[in-house]
Design an enzyme around this catalytic site. Structure first.
Site, mmCIF file in Angstrom:
data_model
loop_
_atom_site.group_PDB
_atom_site.id
_atom_site.type_symbol
_atom_site.label_atom_id
_atom_site.label_comp_id
_atom_site.label_asym_id
_atom_site.label_seq_id
_atom_site.Cartn_x
_atom_site.Cartn_y
_atom_site.Cartn_z
ATOM 1 N N GLU A 157 29.419 -36.822 -25.832
ATOM 2 C CA GLU A 157 29.941 -35.473 -25.586
ATOM 3 C C GLU A 157 30.767 -35.436 -24.299
ATOM 4 O O GLU A 157 31.615 -34.570 -24.109
ATOM 5 C CB GLU A 157 28.761 -34.484 -25.498
ATOM 6 C CG GLU A 157 29.188 -33.029 -25.540
ATOM 7 C CD GLU A 157 28.004 -32.076 -25.581
ATOM 8 O OE1 GLU A 157 26.845 -32.546 -25.615
ATOM 9 O OE2 GLU A 157 28.243 -30.856 -25.579
ATOM 10 N N GLN B 90 24.238 -28.417 -32.538
ATOM 11 C CA GLN B 90 23.423 -29.205 -31.595
ATOM 12 C C GLN B 90 22.511 -28.247 -30.833
ATOM 13 O O GLN B 90 22.981 -27.489 -29.984
ATOM 14 C CB GLN B 90 24.393 -29.916 -30.648
ATOM 15 C CG GLN B 90 23.777 -30.724 -29.560
ATOM 16 C CD GLN B 90 24.873 -31.225 -28.596
ATOM 17 O OE1 GLN B 90 26.055 -31.286 -28.951
ATOM 18 N NE2 GLN B 90 24.492 -31.535 -27.392
HETATM 19 C C1 LIG Z 1 31.469 -23.355 -24.545
HETATM 20 C C2 LIG Z 1 30.053 -23.862 -24.469
HETATM 21 C C3 LIG Z 1 29.494 -24.480 -25.579
HETATM 22 C C4 LIG Z 1 28.181 -24.940 -25.524
HETATM 23 N N1 LIG Z 1 27.640 -25.487 -26.658
HETATM 24 C C5 LIG Z 1 26.353 -25.909 -26.639
HETATM 25 C C6 LIG Z 1 25.757 -26.435 -27.831
HETATM 26 O O1 LIG Z 1 26.386 -26.536 -28.888
HETATM 27 N N2 LIG Z 1 24.459 -26.814 -27.782
HETATM 28 C C7 LIG Z 1 23.717 -26.727 -26.640
HETATM 29 O O2 LIG Z 1 22.561 -27.116 -26.656
HETATM 30 N N3 LIG Z 1 24.242 -26.196 -25.494
HETATM 31 C C8 LIG Z 1 25.543 -25.793 -25.485
HETATM 32 N N4 LIG Z 1 26.104 -25.260 -24.332
HETATM 33 C C9 LIG Z 1 25.250 -25.054 -23.169
HETATM 34 C C10 LIG Z 1 25.506 -26.001 -22.009
HETATM 35 O O3 LIG Z 1 25.043 -27.293 -22.282
HETATM 36 C C11 LIG Z 1 24.790 -25.381 -20.782
HETATM 37 O O4 LIG Z 1 25.433 -24.157 -20.499
HETATM 38 C C12 LIG Z 1 24.859 -26.271 -19.565
HETATM 39 O O5 LIG Z 1 24.098 -27.438 -19.763
HETATM 40 C C13 LIG Z 1 24.366 -25.549 -18.297
HETATM 41 O O6 LIG Z 1 23.114 -24.985 -18.512
HETATM 42 P P1 LIG Z 1 22.835 -23.424 -18.163
HETATM 43 O O7 LIG Z 1 23.908 -22.625 -18.822
HETATM 44 O O8 LIG Z 1 21.432 -23.137 -18.523
HETATM 45 O O9 LIG Z 1 23.075 -23.302 -16.611
HETATM 46 P P2 LIG Z 1 21.998 -23.626 -15.456
HETATM 47 O O10 LIG Z 1 21.364 -24.933 -15.740
HETATM 48 O O11 LIG Z 1 21.112 -22.448 -15.286
HETATM 49 O O12 LIG Z 1 22.933 -23.794 -14.208
HETATM 50 C C14 LIG Z 1 23.434 -22.663 -13.468
HETATM 51 C C15 LIG Z 1 24.239 -23.185 -12.284
HETATM 52 O O13 LIG Z 1 23.365 -23.927 -11.411
HETATM 53 C C16 LIG Z 1 23.887 -25.226 -11.173
HETATM 54 N N5 LIG Z 1 22.786 -26.189 -11.099
HETATM 55 C C17 LIG Z 1 21.696 -26.254 -11.903
HETATM 56 N N6 LIG Z 1 20.909 -27.283 -11.524
HETATM 57 C C18 LIG Z 1 21.527 -27.898 -10.466
HETATM 58 C C19 LIG Z 1 21.227 -29.023 -9.663
HETATM 59 N N7 LIG Z 1 20.116 -29.740 -9.867
HETATM 60 N N8 LIG Z 1 22.102 -29.383 -8.682
HETATM 61 C C20 LIG Z 1 23.254 -28.647 -8.466
HETATM 62 N N9 LIG Z 1 23.573 -27.559 -9.218
HETATM 63 C C21 LIG Z 1 22.740 -27.187 -10.196
HETATM 64 C C22 LIG Z 1 24.729 -25.520 -12.405
HETATM 65 O O14 LIG Z 1 25.722 -26.521 -12.122
HETATM 66 C C23 LIG Z 1 25.336 -24.155 -12.694
HETATM 67 O O15 LIG Z 1 26.460 -23.941 -11.867
HETATM 68 C C24 LIG Z 1 27.420 -24.793 -24.341
HETATM 69 C C25 LIG Z 1 27.999 -24.188 -23.219
HETATM 70 C C26 LIG Z 1 29.303 -23.728 -23.274
HETATM 71 C C27 LIG Z 1 29.883 -23.077 -22.077
#
Ligand SMILES: Cc1cc2nc3c(=O)[nH]c(=O)nc-3n(C[C@H](O)[C@H](O)[C@H](O)COP(=O)(O)OP(=O)(O)OC[C@H]3O[C@@H](n4cnc5c(N)ncnc54)[C@H](O)[C@@H]3O)c2cc1C
Length: 369
Positions: A237, A122
């Site tokens: 999901e 994905q």
């Molecule tokens: C084990 C694992 C598997 C994954 N597999 C997939 C996959 O197969 N495909 C895929 O596409 N993605 C995948 N992901 C990614 C996952 O969807 C993202 O890590 C997640 O959506 C958070 O995005 P980011 O890591 O960019 O964090 P960010 O969006 O940068 O967030 C950083 C921090 O800021 C906080 N934050 C951000 N915006 C706000 C807001 N508006 N209000 C309050 N707090 C906020 C967040 O809660 C977080 O604590 C995976 C992640 C993990 C850990």
């Protein structure tokens, strides 16, 4: 294969079959071995019909209610036949293919996933677009009856094993400018670089797209349908795939009870609280499964399932840490890897903060801030 009329009948026949067919994994717990085992389990279950129940005939299914899928996942998880996280992919990606792929494409591809012949991934998150998914920048440009895709994805689970990818791209500005494709991962221009998690497994990857040419008939839906697709996929999901994860967590609670008993480390209040958290998410998940079986379209209310699941999972493994001193810190037991992986539960599928924002804004109507 019988046509089952009740869940109890289905479960009983499935249990008999599983008792007679040993699908237990071998001693190798590496990710390579887990992915191979998952393929084997799906293949055997598909060939015997079990993996086809709960899916429509148009994609190779044997029909029946979606709850048959939940029962199958529960039995697989309880018996420890496949790692529950990677087993979930089917629950997340198949409904999307059924709703958005051309019917011929869904009919050709879905059996390959259900039948364990392929693994898919994905491709949503990007280095600058996780929580703010709508800001994604991977570009798709039309050229006659193909599209050319360039950009980067990150945290793509199991990309190094995947044959196909459900990919979100940008084709125009704004939410209506996101378009999804079903991309073959061996297309020239795709580079996969695995990333190691803190529990020591190369579970996800960076995926680079350099002028990757994709046929127009691999578009999922129409140009601009990508955001709607994401909003339909994410509720799965965040909910349906948890039924079997919860079954897996119950096996860990049982193991914890045995080990605390052996060590005489019992703390009834802590164990009771861990059980309560697990039971709460199971009740919620049961209600979600029932709504799905009644034909409901899942939406933002699944953020409640996601928050409860992440809370219960982390509480369970925190209880392990507290009641089995040293088991995480001093020895390399499976407890340690599961404890560390539990930390991801408040991140994958949308972080805990984002789920709470959705609950506040979309369910409680509390406004933006
Ligand atoms: C084990 C694992 C598997 C994954 N597999 C997939 C996959 O197969 N495909 C895929 O596409 N993605 C995948 N992901 C990614 C996952 O969807 C993202 O890590 C997640 O959506 C958070 O995005 P980011 O890591 O960019 O964090 P960010 O969006 O940068 O967030 C950083 C921090 O800021 C906080 N934050 C951000 N915006 C706000 C807001 N508006 N209000 C309050 N707090 C906020 C967040 O809660 C977080 O604590 C995976 C992640 C993990 C850990």
């Amino acid at each position: 294969m019988n046509a089952f009329t009740t869940v109890a009948e289905f479960r009983s026949a499935l249990r008999t079959w599983l008792d007679d067919h040993d699908l237990s994994p071998g001693p190798d717990h590496s990710l390579d071995a887990q992915v191979a085992q998952l393929g084997r389990v799906r293949r055997e279950l598909y060939d015997a019909g079990w993996m086809r129940y709960g899916w429509p005939a148009e994609v190779g299914g044997l029909a029946g209610p979606a709850v048959f899928r939940a029962v199958l996942g529960e039995e697989v998880a309880t018996r420890g036949l496949a790692e529950p996280g990677i087993y979930s992919m089917v629950e997340v990606l198949t409904p999307t293919m059924i709703s958005y792929a051309r019917p011929e494409l869904a009919a050709e591809m879905v059996p390959l996933l259900l039948g364990g012949r392929e693994q898919w991934c994905q491709g949503f998150s990007e280095p600058g677009s996780g929580s703010d998914l709508a800001s994604l920048t991977t570009r798709a440009v039309p050229h006659g009856d193909t599209w050319e895709i360039s950009g980067q994805k990150v945290w793509t689970s199991l990309a190094q094993y995947a044959t196909r990818c459900v990919l979100l791209t940008r084709t125009a500005p704004g939410h209506d400018g996101i378009t999804a494709f079903f991309v073959d991962m061996d297309t020239p221009g795709i580079t996969v670089r695995p990333l190691r998690t803190m529990h020591g497994v190369d579970e996800f990857a960076e995926v680079f797209f350099d002028d990757v040419v994709v046929p127009a008939d691999r578009m999922l839906g129409r140009p601009g349908d990508g955001w709607r697709l994401a909003m339909d996929l994410l509720p799965h999901e965040r909910s349906t795939c948890f039924w079997h994860r919860i079954a897996h967590l119950y096996t860990r609670l049982d193991r914890l009870l045995d080990e605390t008993d052996e060590r005489n480390e019992t703390d009834d209040a802590a164990l009771g609280a861990a059980y309560l958290a697990l039971h709460t998410v199971r009740c919620r998940s049961h209600a979600t499964q029932r709504r799905l079986a009644e034909g409901a379209r899942l939406g933002p209310e699944t953020s409640v399932d996601k928050v409860l699941l992440a809370t219960a999972e982390q509480q369970l493994f925190d209880t392990v840490r507290d009641l089995l001193p040293g088991v995480l810190e001093l020895t390399d037991t499976p407890w340690r890897s599961e404890y560390l992986y539990a930390k991801a539960a408040t991140i994958y599928g949308g972080t805990a903060e984002i789920q709470r924002n959705i609950i506040a804004r979309r369910l409680l109507d509390l406004g933006r801030e």
